[in-house]
Design an enzyme around this catalytic site. Structure first.
Site, PDB file in Angstrom:
ATOM      1  N   LEU A 134     -27.333  37.863 -27.854  1.00  0.00           N
ATOM      2  CA  LEU A 134     -26.594  37.934 -29.119  1.00  0.00           C
ATOM      3  C   LEU A 134     -27.175  36.931 -30.103  1.00  0.00           C
ATOM      4  CD1 LEU A 134     -24.217  39.004 -30.790  1.00  0.00           C
ATOM      5  CD2 LEU A 134     -22.789  37.240 -29.753  1.00  0.00           C
ATOM      6  N   HIS A 238     -23.728  24.420 -26.744  1.00  0.00           N
ATOM      7  CA  HIS A 238     -24.406  24.035 -27.984  1.00  0.00           C
ATOM      8  C   HIS A 238     -23.441  24.284 -29.152  1.00  0.00           C
ATOM      9  CE1 HIS A 238     -27.329  24.218 -31.280  1.00  0.00           C
ATOM     10  NE2 HIS A 238     -28.181  23.587 -30.482  1.00  0.00           N
TER      11      HIS A 238
END
Length: 353
Positions: A134, A238
């Site tokens: 994605l 992240h």
């Protein structure tokens, strides 16, 4: 006013190679599924085209299939993002995770009880279906397209569930710095690999995984022995991945103690039938109509997917639903963008405002 369909999700094709290369370069380190290697990316496209071309009644079995999709802007023909599904990981080559578990060192005689967490290398997700790849380009972020690019996969799987496992998982990108270095991998590199994170990540992305079995610690790793930076990174994502993780949690995905072997990012999973948008989706038949501009007829915002495979299309549209007749009312332009005709079936997810 009825919005015109501006973007559509479709299967990738060989003509998209240059765009996919740009996405791979922009995605940076830690995006293992799309390495910056033109030959590997071309193979990914060819694998996806082959998977899409399988017979409609193809059933999930002991063979992995990879499905890759792109988000295309219909006006500019630009590729704004990618999204993928892997039907069954670990069947062609080993698929590794670290499982976090607990061991207890105790001595009743001395009155000592000392539980410790350990990382154990495993292949527990072998055969499960993975959603991944994605990525949304910078110009398309902040538009809500990322949610659509993620959710349509669940509708595609629900419509073609005979092609996939019922156990669905996603690996979340772990913590790295601006140079692509992972604090978790830094500890492993120092003691076992002598191979930096970007290199290890790239080798995995192009399918050269033998070094994992050759060099990875063969026994459980006590987390308390890692340095504080490596320990802190375990199970963390992240910053750019936080919205994707939040969305998956809303869909019913949960973290069960598995982390990536390179950056220690969390893996989340769900059973297909428990995924929120799968439960909320419905099948309707198409009715092509002409909008009469009657403002008393309410429009609904919806993610709509056709029920095809190689000619699959999905888009977010403004539409009318005839709840009595179980019909989705589409304009001619909407039907064309979705590659459907009168009386075709579609799967629809109404998006709550």
């Amino acid at each position: 006013m009825l919005e015109v369909v501006m973007q559509v999700i479709r299967p990738i094709c060989t003509a998209d190679l240059d765009s996919l290369v740009k996405v791979a370069r922009a995605s940076g380190h830690g995006f293992t599924s799309l390495p910056d290697d033109q030959l590997v990316l071309m193979q990914r496209i060819e694998d996806s085209v082959a998977a899409m071309a399988l017979a409609a009644d193809y059933h999930f079995g002991q063979q992995n299939q990879s499905y890759l999709f792109v988000l295309e802007d219909l006006a500019s023909k630009q590729i704004l993002g990618t999204s993928g599904i892997t039907s069954a990981v670990g069947l062609n080559d080993a698929f590794y995770h670290y499982r976090i578990s607990k061991v207890v060192h105790s001595s009743p005689t001395l009155g000592i009880y000392n539980p410790q967490e350990v990382l154990t290398l495993c292949n527990d997700y072998t055969g499960a279906t993975e959603i991944g790849s994605l990525y949304l380009t910078d110009q398309a972020r902040g538009s809500g397209l990322g949610i659509i690019l993620s959710k349509f996969r669940f509708l595609f799987i629900a419509e073609n569930r005979h092609r996939f496992n019922t156990r669905i998982f996603a690996e979340m990108r772990g913590v790295t710095d601006d140079n692509g270095h992972s604090p978790f991998w830094h500890w492993l590199e120092k003691h076992f690999f002598q191979l930096d994170f970007p290199t290890a990540d790239y080798l995995t992305g192009i399918g050269k995984k033998s070094f994992i079995a050759e060099l990875m610690p063969r026994f459980p790793i006590y987390i308390c022995l890692l340095d504080k930076h490596a320990r802190k990174a375990i199970g963390q994502v992240h910053p750019n991945t936080e919205p994707a993780l939040a969305m998956l949690k809303r869909e019913g995905f949960s973290y069960t103690g598995y982390v990536d072997i390179f950056d220690a990012g969390p893996t989340v999973e769900a059973e297909l039938k428990q995924i929120a948008c799968v439960k909320a989706s419905q099948k309707l038949s198409v009715a092509i109509c002409t909008r009469n501009n009657d403002e008393s007829v309410p429009l609904k915002s919806a993610l709509v997917c056709n029920t095809k495979v190689s000619e699959f299309r999905a888009a977010k549209i403004e539409c009318w639903i005839d709840d009595i007749a179980n019909r989705l009312m589409l304009t001619t332009k909407q039907a064309k963008a979705l590659n459907v005709a009168q009386d075709d079936s579609v799967r629809i997810l109404v998006i709550q405002s």
